[in-house]
Design a protein around this motif. Structure first.
Motif, PDB file in Angstrom:
ATOM      1  N   CYS A 212       0.123 -20.483  -4.715  1.00  0.00           N
ATOM      2  CA  CYS A 212       1.155 -19.465  -4.507  1.00  0.00           C
ATOM      3  C   CYS A 212       0.547 -18.094  -4.769  1.00  0.00           C
ATOM      4  O   CYS A 212      -0.588 -17.975  -5.244  1.00  0.00           O
ATOM      5  CB  CYS A 212       2.362 -19.700  -5.415  1.00  0.00           C
ATOM      6  SG  CYS A 212       1.961 -19.670  -7.184  1.00  0.00           S
ATOM      7  N   VAL A 214       1.491 -13.964  -6.143  1.00  0.00           N
ATOM      8  CA  VAL A 214       2.358 -12.886  -6.660  1.00  0.00           C
ATOM      9  C   VAL A 214       1.743 -11.584  -6.176  1.00  0.00           C
ATOM     10  O   VAL A 214       0.594 -11.286  -6.495  1.00  0.00           O
ATOM     11  CB  VAL A 214       2.448 -12.901  -8.195  1.00  0.00           C
ATOM     12  CG1 VAL A 214       3.426 -11.827  -8.675  1.00  0.00           C
ATOM     13  CG2 VAL A 214       2.875 -14.271  -8.700  1.00  0.00           C
ATOM     14  N   LYS A 215       2.485 -10.826  -5.393  1.00  0.00           N
ATOM     15  CA  LYS A 215       1.913  -9.654  -4.731  1.00  0.00           C
ATOM     16  C   LYS A 215       2.775  -8.418  -4.990  1.00  0.00           C
ATOM     17  O   LYS A 215       3.985  -8.471  -4.909  1.00  0.00           O
ATOM     18  CB  LYS A 215       1.810  -9.905  -3.220  1.00  0.00           C
ATOM     19  CG  LYS A 215       1.144  -8.789  -2.456  1.00  0.00           C
ATOM     20  CD  LYS A 215       1.045  -9.135  -0.983  1.00  0.00           C
ATOM     21  CE  LYS A 215       0.368  -8.030  -0.189  1.00  0.00           C
ATOM     22  NZ  LYS A 215       0.290  -8.346   1.259  1.00  0.00           N
ATOM     23  N   ARG A 216       2.098  -7.336  -5.323  1.00  0.00           N
ATOM     24  CA  ARG A 216       2.786  -6.052  -5.482  1.00  0.00           C
ATOM     25  C   ARG A 216       2.689  -5.301  -4.151  1.00  0.00           C
ATOM     26  O   ARG A 216       1.600  -4.943  -3.703  1.00  0.00           O
ATOM     27  CB  ARG A 216       2.130  -5.233  -6.587  1.00  0.00           C
ATOM     28  CG  ARG A 216       2.884  -3.932  -6.930  1.00  0.00           C
ATOM     29  CD  ARG A 216       2.037  -3.030  -7.818  1.00  0.00           C
ATOM     30  NE  ARG A 216       1.560  -3.710  -9.003  1.00  0.00           N
ATOM     31  CZ  ARG A 216       2.245  -3.793 -10.144  1.00  0.00           C
ATOM     32  NH1 ARG A 216       3.451  -3.235 -10.221  1.00  0.00           N
ATOM     33  NH2 ARG A 216       1.747  -4.429 -11.180  1.00  0.00           N
ATOM     34  N   ASN A 217       3.833  -5.106  -3.520  1.00  0.00           N
ATOM     35  CA  ASN A 217       3.875  -4.379  -2.252  1.00  0.00           C
ATOM     36  C   ASN A 217       4.124  -2.898  -2.526  1.00  0.00           C
ATOM     37  O   ASN A 217       5.058  -2.546  -3.257  1.00  0.00           O
ATOM     38  CB  ASN A 217       4.978  -4.929  -1.349  1.00  0.00           C
ATOM     39  CG  ASN A 217       4.719  -6.370  -0.951  1.00  0.00           C
ATOM     40  OD1 ASN A 217       3.612  -6.706  -0.577  1.00  0.00           O
ATOM     41  ND2 ASN A 217       5.728  -7.223  -1.059  1.00  0.00           N
ATOM     42  N   GLU A 342       8.170   0.380  -4.075  1.00  0.00           N
ATOM     43  CA  GLU A 342       7.411  -0.714  -4.666  1.00  0.00           C
ATOM     44  C   GLU A 342       8.320  -1.917  -4.871  1.00  0.00           C
ATOM     45  O   GLU A 342       9.491  -1.771  -5.214  1.00  0.00           O
ATOM     46  CB  GLU A 342       6.815  -0.301  -6.019  1.00  0.00           C
ATOM     47  CG  GLU A 342       5.831   0.848  -5.964  1.00  0.00           C
ATOM     48  CD  GLU A 342       5.277   1.167  -7.341  1.00  0.00           C
ATOM     49  OE1 GLU A 342       5.360   0.286  -8.221  1.00  0.00           O
ATOM     50  OE2 GLU A 342       4.784   2.285  -7.543  1.00  0.00           O
ATOM     51  N   ASN A 343       7.778  -3.111  -4.660  1.00  0.00           N
ATOM     52  CA  ASN A 343       8.486  -4.335  -4.997  1.00  0.00           C
ATOM     53  C   ASN A 343       7.482  -5.445  -5.241  1.00  0.00           C
ATOM     54  O   ASN A 343       6.340  -5.389  -4.784  1.00  0.00           O
ATOM     55  CB  ASN A 343       9.499  -4.723  -3.908  1.00  0.00           C
ATOM     56  CG  ASN A 343       8.845  -4.978  -2.566  1.00  0.00           C
ATOM     57  OD1 ASN A 343       8.100  -5.936  -2.400  1.00  0.00           O
ATOM     58  ND2 ASN A 343       9.118  -4.110  -1.592  1.00  0.00           N
ATOM     59  N   ILE A 344       7.905  -6.445  -5.987  1.00  0.00           N
ATOM     60  CA  ILE A 344       7.065  -7.590  -6.319  1.00  0.00           C
ATOM     61  C   ILE A 344       7.531  -8.795  -5.503  1.00  0.00           C
ATOM     62  O   ILE A 344       8.706  -9.158  -5.539  1.00  0.00           O
ATOM     63  CB  ILE A 344       7.127  -7.927  -7.820  1.00  0.00           C
ATOM     64  CG1 ILE A 344       6.721  -6.703  -8.656  1.00  0.00           C
ATOM     65  CG2 ILE A 344       6.232  -9.115  -8.128  1.00  0.00           C
ATOM     66  CD1 ILE A 344       5.296  -6.271  -8.472  1.00  0.00           C
ATOM     67  N   GLU A 345       6.609  -9.383  -4.758  1.00  0.00           N
ATOM     68  CA  GLU A 345       6.882 -10.582  -3.973  1.00  0.00           C
ATOM     69  C   GLU A 345       6.250 -11.767  -4.694  1.00  0.00           C
ATOM     70  O   GLU A 345       5.032 -11.825  -4.855  1.00  0.00           O
ATOM     71  CB  GLU A 345       6.297 -10.418  -2.569  1.00  0.00           C
ATOM     72  CG  GLU A 345       6.555 -11.573  -1.637  1.00  0.00           C
ATOM     73  CD  GLU A 345       5.924 -11.335  -0.276  1.00  0.00           C
ATOM     74  OE1 GLU A 345       5.706 -12.328   0.438  1.00  0.00           O
ATOM     75  OE2 GLU A 345       5.642 -10.165   0.059  1.00  0.00           O
ATOM     76  N   ASN A 346       7.077 -12.708  -5.141  1.00  0.00           N
ATOM     77  CA  ASN A 346       6.594 -13.782  -6.008  1.00  0.00           C
ATOM     78  C   ASN A 346       6.970 -15.142  -5.427  1.00  0.00           C
ATOM     79  O   ASN A 346       8.134 -15.530  -5.426  1.00  0.00           O
ATOM     80  CB  ASN A 346       7.189 -13.632  -7.408  1.00  0.00           C
ATOM     81  CG  ASN A 346       6.565 -14.598  -8.405  1.00  0.00           C
ATOM     82  OD1 ASN A 346       5.748 -15.435  -8.040  1.00  0.00           O
ATOM     83  ND2 ASN A 346       6.930 -14.477  -9.673  1.00  0.00           N
ATOM     84  N   SER A 347       5.972 -15.856  -4.910  1.00  0.00           N
ATOM     85  CA  SER A 347       6.211 -17.204  -4.410  1.00  0.00           C
ATOM     86  C   SER A 347       5.900 -18.262  -5.470  1.00  0.00           C
ATOM     87  O   SER A 347       5.877 -19.463  -5.163  1.00  0.00           O
ATOM     88  CB  SER A 347       5.366 -17.459  -3.154  1.00  0.00           C
ATOM     89  OG  SER A 347       3.983 -17.387  -3.450  1.00  0.00           O
ATOM     90  N   SER A 406      -2.545  -8.132  -6.625  1.00  0.00           N
ATOM     91  CA  SER A 406      -2.191  -9.489  -6.192  1.00  0.00           C
ATOM     92  C   SER A 406      -2.762 -10.517  -7.158  1.00  0.00           C
ATOM     93  O   SER A 406      -3.847 -10.330  -7.724  1.00  0.00           O
ATOM     94  CB  SER A 406      -2.707  -9.759  -4.773  1.00  0.00           C
ATOM     95  OG  SER A 406      -4.127  -9.742  -4.750  1.00  0.00           O
TER      96      SER A 406
END
Length: 566
Positions: A212, A214-217, A342-347, A406
């Motif tokens: 998986c 975790v990405k900071r967009n 900014e947002n955090i995308e977390n799979s 990331s």
């Protein structure tokens, strides 16, 4: 694990990187390489005081500290390897290895450091010379050795099976299925083959690795922003407003360095006064007299005060009877600024909250922080991004730095496999007994459910799905045309230069319709609207025309000929 099946001879090592650790946790490095691929190391480079490692270079600081740091990239030109000073933003995947970031980081991660640092050196070679194709990398103590490979002499290992030249399928893709079936048949009889290893791994459902991210967009763009004008140095806009009481046309005016007519026919001071303090008039005067050319625009008056009446200026002959006031304005300014989202995308959330899953591997911005469930002690340096580069506003070109951008994670999960046997039984009953009625739009079926330890039958269950919908008999399409100037060239000039009329030639395109709408693009004209099309006749005529045009239409043999097809 398994035995290798494709064997290619390797040349002698073409690159050696030897690391020499220091007591401060930094290291020096000796680099040797074969510049002419003759099997002899004939070039060398010494790198001093490496404090941080990157995937394409390194960082050198005062020994044992993170002060006075310089950034370097490896470059390879004309068989020579050299260092080029760079910016931190040009380096990738950097992390600290000296004692300012922890103790024994270098020795605890010597294999990983050698791979990253040696990979940065090898990458400089490969970027400019494809001959340096790495076939193997071997670590021995504090040194790493790179080998190249001669792919043209590859062969299948004795006792193994496989496809030696898979590129042959480029021209014969239909042969893939039969080749795969043949390989599966041969390898399925060998318990140690790659095929059987993969089959057994797939059957192990009780413990599996799951990946998986975790990405900071970070997004930024130029847009209109708003701030008090005082933040741009315009705390208060001060000017004079007045009225000529006895002039012929009763002038109402502003004054700032010179006189500006606001109205030439007001009948009283009260009317002029309302004009002077009206937001629209004040904003226009501020933008034209104070803010012209600044890139700012006053859009809202936030505070307005004025002094008592007096004779302050002589505008338009009003010196003898003017009713003048000092006007003080504070306003909000509009400007083109940089907006950052900014947002955090977390799979990884499901695995983070699953007690049966543990973190097995983690790479933070390319730096391995967890290896086999154990933390390495390494962590990447802050990653910096430039916001709204190229814009023209106070925020543009600012650099924001983050602890991470990331995180690529792998979790080891020991979930028990899901038992789907009951679902399969129910599915078999529902599917086999389902019956749909066109007239009522209802599906009737027999259900079976496992409840309280026993199976129960539920006959004649219904589910309404609506009436039958007639579908189109074809995929509708439309034809569009685009005027195009002919570009063909004959024996003399371009065809277009010899045309006497205004015809420019048309090019036709067919486009599939969406909801009966033809997706014509700019410059295109719809020639045939959305419908079921069949232009086979036109296509066959054109093909026949081209076929005939390619035949010999001159009786070069002296014998009379007929056209082909007649």
């Amino acid at each position: 694990s398994g035995d290798v099946q494709l064997v290619c001879p390797s040349s002698k090592e073409f690159l050696t990187v030897l690391v020499k650790p220091k007591g401060t946790g930094d290291f020096d490095a000796d680099i040797y390489w074969d510049s002419d691929m003759d099997g002899k190391m004939d070039r060398s480079l010494t790198v001093n005081n490496v404090s941080g490692i990157c995937t394409n270079g390194f960082i050198s600081c005062q020994p044992g500290t993170w002060r006075d740091c310089q950034n370097y990239e490896f470059k390879f030109e004309n068989s020579e390897l050299f260092l080029q000073q760079s910016y931190r933003t040009e380096l990738a995947g950097c992390f600290c290895i000296n004692q300012s970031c922890g103790s024994n980081l270098l020795w605890n991660n010597i294999g990983y450091v050698l791979k990253i640092f040696g990979g940065a050196v090898a990458g400089a070679f490969q970027k400019v010379d494809s001959r340096y194709a790495i076939s193997d990398a071997r670590i021995d103590g504090a040194a790493i050795y790179f080998y190249s490979q001669k792919t043209k002499d590859c062969r299948i290992a004795e006792g193994g099976s496989g496809i030696l030249y898979p590129e042959s399928f480029w021209k014969t893709p239909y042969a893939i299925n039969s080749t795969v079936e043949s390989l599966v048949l041969s390898q399925s009889q060998d318990s140690n083959s790659f095929y059987n290893l993969m089959v057994r791994a797939n059957q192990n459902n009780y413990s599996q690795l799951r990946s998986c991210v975790v990405k900071r967009n970070i997004y930024s763009d130029i847009t209109y922003r708003y701030k008090p004008c005082g933040e741009f140095g315009y705390d208060t806009f001060t000017f004079i407003g007045g009225y000529d009481l006895n002039g012929d046309s009763k002038q109402c005016y502003y004054y700032r360095n010179s006189c500006y007519m606001l109205s030439g026919h007001d009948s009283s001071w009260n009317i002029c006064y309302s004009r002077l303090i009206g937001h629209g008039n004040i904003l226009y005067f501020i933008n034209s007299s104070f803010l012209a050319g600044t890139g700012l625009t006053a859009v809202e008056v936030t505070n307005l005060t004025h002094s008592g009446m007096a004779n302050l200026v002589n505008c338009f002959g009003s010196g003898d009877d003017a009713a003048d006031i000092w006007i003080y304005v504070k306003a909000t300014c509009q400007y083109l600024g940089c907006q950052v989202i900014e947002n955090i995308e977390n799979s990884c959330l499901d695995m983070e909250n699953n007690s049966s899953c543990t973190l097995y591997d983690e790479f933070v911005d390319g730096v391995q922080t967890v290896r086999g469930g154990v933390r390495t002690g390494l962590y990447p340096l802050k990653q910096c991004v430039t916001l709204c580069a190229g814009g023209n506003c106070p925020e543009c070109g600012q650099i924001r730095c983050y602890d991470w951008i990331s995180r690529n994670r792998t979790y080891l999960c020991t979930d028990q496999p899901i038992d789907l046997s009951s679902s399969k039984t129910r599915l078999g009953s529902v599917v086999s007994s389902s019956n749909y009625s066109d007239s009522t739009g209802v599906i009737t079926f027999n259900d079976v459910r496992y409840e309280n330890g026993i199976w129960k039958n539920y006959s004649n269950q219904t589910f309404w799905v609506g009436g039958k919908k007639e579908t189109d008999s074809c995929e509708k399409a439309c034809r569009v045309k685009v005027a195009s100037l002919p570009t063909q060239v004959g024996l003399g000039d371009p065809v277009s230069s010899n045309r006497t009329g205004s015809y420019t030639g048309d090019i036709y395109y067919y486009r599939p319709c969406y909801n009966d709408i033809c997706p014509a693009q700019e410059g295109e004209t719809i020639d045939i609207p959305c419908q079921c099309m069949n232009d086979f006749g036109a296509a066959s005529t054109l093909m026949q025309t081209m076929r005939i045009a390619g035949q010999d239409m001159i009786c070069t043999s002296g014998n009379i000929k007929t056209l082909p097809g007649y």
